[in-house]
Scaffold this motif. Structure first.
Motif, PDB file in Angstrom:
ATOM      1  N   SER A 145      -1.058   3.509 -16.182  1.00 58.19           N
ATOM      2  CA  SER A 145      -0.689   2.076 -15.296  1.00 58.19           C
ATOM      3  C   SER A 145      -1.240   2.384 -13.894  1.00 58.19           C
ATOM      4  N   THR A 146      -1.674   1.088 -13.155  1.00 55.48           N
ATOM      5  CA  THR A 146      -1.547   0.939 -12.284  1.00 55.48           C
ATOM      6  C   THR A 146      -0.807  -0.128 -12.000  1.00 55.48           C
ATOM      7  N   SER A 147       0.336  -0.035 -10.820  1.00 55.13           N
ATOM      8  CA  SER A 147       0.383  -1.598 -10.493  1.00 55.13           C
ATOM      9  C   SER A 147       0.621  -1.765  -8.759  1.00 55.13           C
ATOM     10  N   ASN A 206       2.177  -3.923  -5.395  1.00 54.64           N
ATOM     11  CA  ASN A 206       2.646  -5.048  -5.229  1.00 54.64           C
ATOM     12  C   ASN A 206       2.538  -5.621  -3.083  1.00 54.64           C
TER      13      ASN A 206
END
Length: 154
Positions: free
Chosen positions: A87-89, A91
């Protein structure tokens, strides 16, 4: 990723035919050892005597016979479970405030990349062994010997 690759390589480098062949050879060796043990027990019973009514009688002549065993079935199970997640996030938060001739900006940037992996493998070998009666020729031979007859069988 190294864990998954290691398990996959280990299991795929041992073809199923080799696993079954090795299990068969192991069972054959175990069966030979069981047969050898029964023959050794037969010799021991023949040479062991007890005194009954002033006569020395071998345990074999008294009807004691060794146990014989045979493998009736064998099974091999191999199971694998793999799980891989990535997973990559990203912000970005920004706050701009303006006051008399002063401008301030607050920027908060966050970046996270997460890898998760799991792998498991298991195998089991099961064999079923049963006790068999002594070979019929052996029983006939022992009956002939105990009756004072010949050692030939028909």
């Amino acid at each position: 990723m190294a864990t998954i690759e290691t398990i996959t390589n280990t299991l795929t480098s041992s073809p199923l035919s080799s696993l079954i062949e090795n299990m068969g050879i192991s069972i054959a060796k175990a069966q030979a050892a069981l047969d050898s043990n029964s023959i050794d027990m037969l010799k021991s019973l023949a040479s062991s005597t007890v005194e009954i009514g002033g006569d020395e009688i071998s345990l074999l002549n008294l009807g004691f016979v060794p146990s014989f065993y045979a493998f009736t079935e064998a099974s091999f199970d191999a199971k694998m479970d793999f799980s891989l997640a990535e997973s990559t996030s990203f912000n970005l938060d920004a706050v701009v405030s303006v006051e008399t001739q002063v401008v301030s900006t607050t920027v908060n940037v966050g970046f996270a990349r997460k890898f998760d992996q799991s792998a498991s493998a298991s195998s089991s070998i099961a064999a079923r062994m049963v006790s068999l009666p002594p070979p019929e020729n052996l029983v006939t031979l022992l009956k002939n010997l105990s009756a004072g007859g010949s050692t030939t069988t028909t």
